[in-house]
Motif scaffolding. Structure first.
Motif, PDB file in Angstrom:
ATOM      1  N   LEU A  69      -3.406  11.589  -1.698  1.00 52.26           N
ATOM      2  CA  LEU A  69      -3.873  12.489  -0.651  1.00 52.26           C
ATOM      3  C   LEU A  69      -3.464  13.921  -0.981  1.00 52.26           C
ATOM      4  O   LEU A  69      -2.284  14.192  -1.228  1.00 52.26           O
ATOM      5  N   GLU A  96      -4.104  10.918  -9.477  1.00 49.14           N
ATOM      6  CA  GLU A  96      -5.227   9.976  -9.371  1.00 49.14           C
ATOM      7  C   GLU A  96      -5.529   9.332 -10.720  1.00 49.14           C
ATOM      8  O   GLU A  96      -5.725   8.107 -10.813  1.00 49.14           O
ATOM      9  N   TYR A 113       0.849  -1.183   0.000  1.00 43.46           N
ATOM     10  CA  TYR A 113       0.000   0.000   0.000  1.00 43.46           C
ATOM     11  C   TYR A 113       0.888   1.237   0.000  1.00 43.46           C
ATOM     12  O   TYR A 113       1.884   1.290   0.732  1.00 43.46           O
ATOM     13  N   LEU A 129      -3.217   5.379  -2.621  1.00 42.24           N
ATOM     14  CA  LEU A 129      -4.181   6.393  -2.204  1.00 42.24           C
ATOM     15  C   LEU A 129      -3.530   7.760  -2.374  1.00 42.24           C
ATOM     16  O   LEU A 129      -2.512   8.055  -1.749  1.00 42.24           O
ATOM     17  N   TYR A 135       0.878   5.596   0.027  1.00 36.17           N
ATOM     18  CA  TYR A 135       0.209   6.885   0.177  1.00 36.17           C
ATOM     19  C   TYR A 135       0.960   7.900  -0.686  1.00 36.17           C
ATOM     20  O   TYR A 135       2.144   8.155  -0.471  1.00 36.17           O
ATOM     21  N   ASP A 142      -6.506   0.054  -5.938  1.00 32.60           N
ATOM     22  CA  ASP A 142      -6.605  -0.538  -4.609  1.00 32.60           C
ATOM     23  C   ASP A 142      -5.285  -0.543  -3.850  1.00 32.60           C
ATOM     24  O   ASP A 142      -5.226  -1.018  -2.709  1.00 32.60           O
TER      25      ASP A 142
END
Length: 545
Positions: free
Chosen positions: A402, A387, A372, A400, A374, A397
């Protein structure tokens, strides 16, 4: 116009006046004026005044002045007589953006005799249809979403002669407008001074006053290659009938002229974006061209109606196209992720990309095996880009994005009850928050905040170390055109800190000379960011080469 440039020109003039050679008497005939062109007028007693009203002050302070500031503000600098010639270089990458034509018009109306000549006498603006897009894959990732943000509300300066500029031509160069400055002077004088030949056409004056654009035309351009047309590049060529060899000065190396053309690298070229349209070879494209005294505007015909809400600065594309940089990061990230997975085989590996930009480093981490990631980016427009890029490459998935400043992120709930951005401290941090001086973009502040709140005690950093080098060089100008002393200009080449410069670029390759070998100034171990942030001074000794 600039007080600083006036002082610099004054020093250059004085240094040449001290020389006993041929330039001393020439410098005595030069009067320097600190002010805008509108502040220059001609004495009411000047000989050769053709306004026809004896005793009336002419030039910029004339009661007949219709353009520019009020007459009472334009009386500071007075010429003894009107000029026989106008030499002008108010040129930027578009040719018109610095007010070239307005200055010529003002001089024609107020400062020049009827048969005055202008140098350069002709400005030709040339354009070409291009595809300005990223390669299909960058380090194995599809970043085509960035091309939707390749946009600018006006025109943008580019360097088509640089190897890092990624574009493809879709048409041959074509002439957009050919401006005869000498003819323009005559036309302005005929319109504004009744005593000049052909008199004054009141009806023509009225029509011109109502005219917004000097040129408003539909051009038909035939394509020479297939591709996605999304931009117009344009440059200019200068010429003068007084040049003995008929040489042409071009702002682009790819010129339409003959071997007498001289290319200048100082102006660069201009680009305007027109949307995206797929074109085939031999297709005729309708292009609307509008030009007034200060700009030239291109539009597809019919125009593209896509609304733009954001843009990506050009330097992001230059960075994305840096193959060596991308390969080095990819290799280091892969090695760091593999080491973490080997050390913690039963724990998901979490990563943070600080200053994520397009999300490229985040995707490298995910591809290398990070469970994962960030992607923290405080520019909201770049978050949109990241994005789109991460999702289109299949990392919905696992990454992410931010819209956050890393220094204000946390793994704990905030005092106001706001949920934390991270589930837990991460195992790996990747970052590219550097400028040409390494730490000028605040990388040490970002690292300090991350280490205190967001990273595991044994978190890996990519990069983990950095070194800063220095080298004494000579970058100065001494003479131009053989014997004109311009050494005084070097006094004004100064900054309180530093500026980024690419010494390997064509326009800089012959502008500097190394005086000693490079030496290491500072070493940074980012694992000990507190020590990195401490004040430090080093004394270097160089041996001249």
């Amino acid at each position: 116009r600039s007080r600083m440039l006036y002082r610099m020109a004054k020093q250059v003039k004085e240094s040449n006046e001290r020389d006993e050679g041929r330039l001393k008497p020439l410098c005595a005939r030069i009067d320097l004026v600190s002010g805008v062109l509108d502040s220059v007028g001609v004495s009411s007693t000047a000989e050769g005044d053709n306004d026809g009203d004896a005793g009336v002050t002419t030039g910029a302070i004339s009661e007949k002045t219709t353009n520019g500031p009020p007459p009472e503000l334009l009386s500071k600098h007075m010429m003894k007589s009107k000029a026989d010639a106008l030499v002008i270089d108010l040129l930027d990458h578009t040719a018109l953006g610095m007010g070239l034509l307005r200055a010529v018009d003002h001089a024609a109306e107020h400062l020049l005799v009827p048969d005055a000549r202008v140098v350069p006498g002709n400005v030709k603006i040339i354009a070409q249809l291009v595809q300005m897009k990223l390669d299909p894959l960058v380090s194995g990732f599809d970043l085509s979403a960035m091309d939707q943000y390749r946009w600018h509300p006006g025109d943008e300066r580019v360097d088509l002669d640089a190897t890092s500029t990624n574009y493809a031509t879709l048409s041959d160069p074509f002439v957009v407008v050919d401006i005869d400055l000498n003819a323009r002077v005559r036309k302005v004088q005929q319109r504004t001074h009744p005593g000049t030949p052909e008199g004054t056409d009141e009806e023509a004056i009225g029509e011109q006053a109502d005219q917004i654009w000097e040129l408003d035309d539909i051009m038909c351009v035939r394509t020479t290659a297939s591709g996605h047309w999304n931009a117009i590049v344009f440059w200019f060529e200068l010429s003068s009938s007084f040049h003995p060899s008929g040489a042409v000065l071009s702002s682009h190396m790819d010129t339409m002229e003959s071997s007498t053309t001289i290319s200048s690298l100082s102006w660069g070229q201009a680009i305007q974006y027109v949307g995206d349209r797929s074109l085939d070879v031999g297709e005729d494209v309708s292009l609307r061209v509008q030009q007034d005294a200060s700009q030239i505007v291109f539009m597809a015909d019919p125009p593209n109606h896509r609304m733009h809400h954001a843009l990506v600065p050009r330097w992001h594309y230059d960075m994305i196209l840096d193959v060596e940089r991308n390969q080095a990061y990819d290799k280091a990230i892969k090695k760091a992720v593999e080491a973490k997975k080997a050390a913690y085989p039963d724990r998901p590996i979490h990563c943070i990309d600080m200053g994520a930009g397009s999300g490229l480093l985040s995707m490298m981490a995910a591809r290398a095996g990070a469970d994962y990631t960030y992607a923290a980016e405080m520019n909201s427009h770049m978050c949109d880009v990241a994005e789109e890029c991460t999702i289109s490459n299949g990392f919905l998935d696992r990454i992410l994005v931010l819209d956050r400043d890393v220094r204000r992120m946390d793994v704990l709930r905030k005092p106001d009850g706001t949920a934390p951005e991270l589930q837990r401290p991460v195992d790996l941090a990747v970052f590219e928050v550097f400028d040409s001086g390494l730490i000028g973009e605040g990388v040490l502040h970002v690292l300090a905040a991350a280490k205190s709140k967001l990273l595991m005690p044994d978190a890996s950093l990519v990069p983990c170390r950095a070194e800063v080098f220095a080298q004494p060089i000579q970058m100065r100008v001494n003479t131009v055109l053989g014997d004109i002393d311009v050494q005084q200009t070097n006094r004004w080449r100064w900054r309180a800190d530093y500026e980024g410069v690419e010494l390997g670029r064509k326009k800089n390759m012959h502008a500097w000379m190394p005086l000693a070998d490079p030496a290491k100034v500072f070493s940074f171990d980012f694992a000990d960011v507190q020590k990195c942030a401490e004040d430090s001074r080093n004394l270097l000794t160089f041996e001249s080469t």
